[in-house]
Design an enzyme around this catalytic site. Structure first.
Site: not given
Length: 371
Positions: A275, A356
């Protein structure tokens, strides 16, 4: 036949065709065989269940989408918009108040038609696959709160846009764009501080290993984290998620309680890093800029259609009105919006991979992210 009616119907047919084609392609791509990359992380039975979930939801979406398509076409051909407009005009209100009442009537009508599908999806499909935790009382409570929010925010935003188009002449689209850009920037913190707490409870995370690791990581990567909160997502679903919100130096992380229950501390840290990766890679800022740019194009194009008599005749309207013009243009624009959403999905996919990668790189470990 009216040229604009042909264009509108063709646009709706195109949108329905593309949506249906996308669903069929997704269904065709489903493969019951467990991918080799998933071995050791997901068992074949769970993977099969996930495929069944996608299949059931896709087929239900095809059914509801088809019904919505038929109802919309029938509503247009039967002069439904004119019927609502005549009802609105019977109150003798001003143009802005009439517009808000017109939009409100359409919203309520669409909600009434969509509620049975929403109930079935929540209490049958989600229940069948073990996701639903929502009670009928919570469902009705959410709907009531949504109506209040739509009444307040909808009246504020739409009322201002109608007012600007009414007084600003040829440059109205520019002022409306500016207003919408402002709302795009200020609504996220308003959502975080006032709207989200109406639907969920946010509790500061308890002291312990998880909080210490999350705080330490945020400091390590220079993320201005002002708070970590646990959201009671379990009151509605067993699904889990996490997100951050806020601008400038005031940012907060919200973790679903279901996420904390289902994942280890290191896995939660990997989720947080993902995030934060969105923030560090400027995905939020880019998304905001693209949204503002798109709304500018939308308002500019809309300004050419708001008083087009042929367009109103296509919907069997007896009177011209700004509020109806906004509605009709949105129908013309819908297939363009769908095509643009393809590029939006491509960008979103790219952003997710980058987040990611950021998580794996800054943690020097990708195993927990993988698991």
């Amino acid at each position: 036949m009216n040229t604009y009616l042909i264009i509108v119907l063709a646009a709706l047919v195109l949108e329905y065709f593309l949506s249906t084609l996308g669903t069929f392609l997704n269904l065709k791509a489903l493969d019951p065989k467990l991918p080799s990359e998933f071995e050791g992380h997901c068992d074949a039975e769970t993977y099969q269940k996930s495929q069944d979930y996608v299949r059931v939801n896709s087929r239900f979406g095809l059914l509801t989408g088809s019904i919505s398509f038929v109802v919309t076409i029938a509503f247009i051909l039967a002069g439904g918009f004119n019927t609502i407009d005549q009802w609105v005009r019977s109150f003798g209100l001003g143009s802005i108040s009439s517009g808000l009442l017109f939009f409100g009537a359409l919203f309520i009508l669409m909600d009434i038609l969509g509620t049975p599908a929403s109930l079935y999806k929540t209490f049958v499909i989600e229940e069948k696959f073990g996701f639903n935790k929502m009670t009928l009382g919570t469902f009705l409570g959410d709907k009531f709160k949504s109506y209040i929010l739509v009444s307040i925010l909808g009246s504020l935003i739409l009322g201002l846009i109608l007012y600007l188009f009414e007084i600003a002449g040829d440059h109205a689209w520019l002022f409306a764009w500016g207003a919408m850009a402002g709302f795009t920037v200020i609504l996220p913190p308003i959502f975080t501080s006032f709207i989200a707490p109406l639907f969920n409870k946010f509790t500061p995370i308890e002291d312990g290993e998880l909080k210490e690791k999350l705080d330490a990581y945020a400091q390590k990567v220079g993320f201005p984290l002002t708070g970590i909160f646990v959201m009671d997502g379990s009151k509605r679903s067993t699904k889990s998620n996490a997100y951050f919100s806020g601008f400038g130096k005031r940012k907060r992380i919200a973790l679903f309680d279901t996420l904390i229950e289902q994942q280890t501390t290191d896995e939660l840290l990997a989720v947080l890093a993902h995030e934060i990766g969105h923030y560090k890679k400027k995905h939020i800022v880019l998304g905001t800029i693209l949204s503002i740019a798109q709304s500018g194009i939308l308002f500019f194009c809309m300004s050419f259609f708001l008083d087009n008599k042929d367009l109103f005749a296509a919907f069997k309207m007896e009177h011209l009105s700004l509020y109806a013009g906004l509605t009709f243009f949105s129908l013309l624009y819908s297939p363009i919006q769908m095509i643009l959403s393809v590029f939006g999905s491509i960008l979103s996919r790219k952003n997710e991979f980058e987040a990611d990668e950021y998580s794996a790189t800054t943690l020097d470990d990708s195993t927990h992210l993988i698991s």
